[in-house]
Design a protein around this motif. Sequence first.
Motif, mmCIF file in Angstrom:
data_model
loop_
_atom_site.group_PDB
_atom_site.id
_atom_site.type_symbol
_atom_site.label_atom_id
_atom_site.label_comp_id
_atom_site.label_asym_id
_atom_site.label_seq_id
_atom_site.Cartn_x
_atom_site.Cartn_y
_atom_site.Cartn_z
ATOM 1 N N CYS A 93 30.057 27.811 19.084
ATOM 2 C CA CYS A 93 29.164 28.643 19.724
ATOM 3 C C CYS A 93 29.697 29.022 21.247
ATOM 4 O O CYS A 93 29.735 28.081 22.033
ATOM 5 C CB CYS A 93 27.753 28.196 19.793
ATOM 6 S SG CYS A 93 27.245 27.840 18.202
ATOM 7 N N LYS A 100 28.620 23.407 20.482
ATOM 8 C CA LYS A 100 28.584 24.369 21.585
ATOM 9 C C LYS A 100 29.919 24.027 22.353
ATOM 10 O O LYS A 100 30.492 22.932 22.472
ATOM 11 C CB LYS A 100 27.452 24.445 22.263
ATOM 12 C CG LYS A 100 26.966 23.029 23.283
ATOM 13 C CD LYS A 100 25.621 23.217 23.356
ATOM 14 C CE LYS A 100 25.474 23.310 24.955
ATOM 15 N NZ LYS A 100 24.091 22.789 25.420
ATOM 16 N N ARG A 147 22.379 30.022 19.421
ATOM 17 C CA ARG A 147 22.992 28.819 19.495
ATOM 18 C C ARG A 147 22.247 27.506 19.421
ATOM 19 O O ARG A 147 22.600 26.523 18.627
ATOM 20 C CB ARG A 147 23.654 28.802 20.994
ATOM 21 C CG ARG A 147 24.669 27.381 21.347
ATOM 22 C CD ARG A 147 25.274 27.397 22.653
ATOM 23 N NE ARG A 147 24.260 27.302 23.496
ATOM 24 C CZ ARG A 147 24.432 27.237 24.907
ATOM 25 N NH1 ARG A 147 25.829 27.511 25.334
ATOM 26 N NH2 ARG A 147 23.641 27.222 25.787
#
Length: 444
Positions: free
Chosen positions: A361, A384, A372
């Motif tokens: 993400c 992430k 996210r």
Amino acid sequence: MGIPHFLVIPYPVLGHVNPLMQLSEALTKHGCKITFLNTEFSHKRANNAGAGLDNLKESGIKFVTLPDGLEPEDDRSDHEKVILSIQSNMPSLLPKLIEDINALDAENSITCIVATMNMGWALEIGHKLGIEGALLWTASATSLAACYCIPRLIDDGIIDSEGVATKKQEFQLSLNMPMMDPADLPWGGLRKVFFPQIVKEMKILELGEWWLCNTTCDLEPGALAISPRFLPIGPLMESDTNKNSFWEEDITCLDWLDQQPPQSVVYVSFGSLAIVEPNQFKELALGLDLLNMPFLWVVRSDNNNKVNSAYPDEFHGSKGKIVNWVPQRKILNHPAIACFISHCGWNSTIEGVCSGIPFLCWPFFSDQFVNRSYICDVWKVGLKLDKDGNGLILKGEIRKKVDQLLGNEDIKARSLKLKELTVNNSVNGDQSSKNLEKFINWAK
């Protein structure tokens, strides 16, 4: 009583045009008539990219256009300018257009206007003319819930009257929703002028009886419970071809993917609006080079003037393919794709989920931060990418996270499970198709 006739009006960006096109195709399958209103500029642009919109008449979708009030050379990536121009030019032209459309087929005159965010003025005009209205919300239901709850967020002291977070602490919109960081609210990362625009728009949108959401009860149950107006009808996945692209799709990448081993390719795309700054672009290029695997990277041509010189000298990109624009759903469903480095726009999120592909993400603005947190913390189908002290995602971070993601069998298994849950939801007889029928019956 004639058949339901919908006048559909998207704000002229791909993230609004495409889901409204998918909804239009779903409605025509139920025997409805659709008049699709594009701005002159975006209609021409889509046809120039080979969309062939005017050949869609047989499908029951007819296109009409109105000018957006800007000059051809104006910068349409300046959304403040586009919104203001549309709102000061199009409303006075719409009543006459509606009259002309109805004159062509008095039996089946327009019964309902469906608009996307920023086009709420059309619901006001419809209301005055006695035409029902609905909103198609093209982002996540969670971002709709956040916008809907603005007055409460101000009362609770979470944000001030300009939309700015007043304290750092996380909060919940409702008990069965994930914790949210005030900085991740959908107007986060946008210029200040957009917050009053959102507040004004949400008031106007109350004229819409339904707020249709491209989501499912399984993906965002808590958000959908916030208002009885929220009607999940997703995932909107009617056609496989993208009839409304603003760029010509490079289909050579499908042949290229056919030559790659299964689950070996990293796919990178940041949607139709995000712009990668030059230093960040260099890190991304070098990070992709560091990967010991092939990559498919979408670099939009409208950005080239901004990033043209930005490929660093030491970048060879020999394992990858760089393209201008792609048929994304076909790419994501290709067996060669291993993971998706994404800006987490809602359409890309839904397409990734429906393809069972794990995410890395990289959000830029708007609802992408909330999306996210769903991908990483709620559904747990991605990781992430973290920024360094200077706000850059470094090449080493890209390589490290790709390795972590592809080595994580749990994430892969959950991605496939979520795909099954979401795609099954769009097979007949599920909640979303019942909701769509409920909406059509109401329009009748």
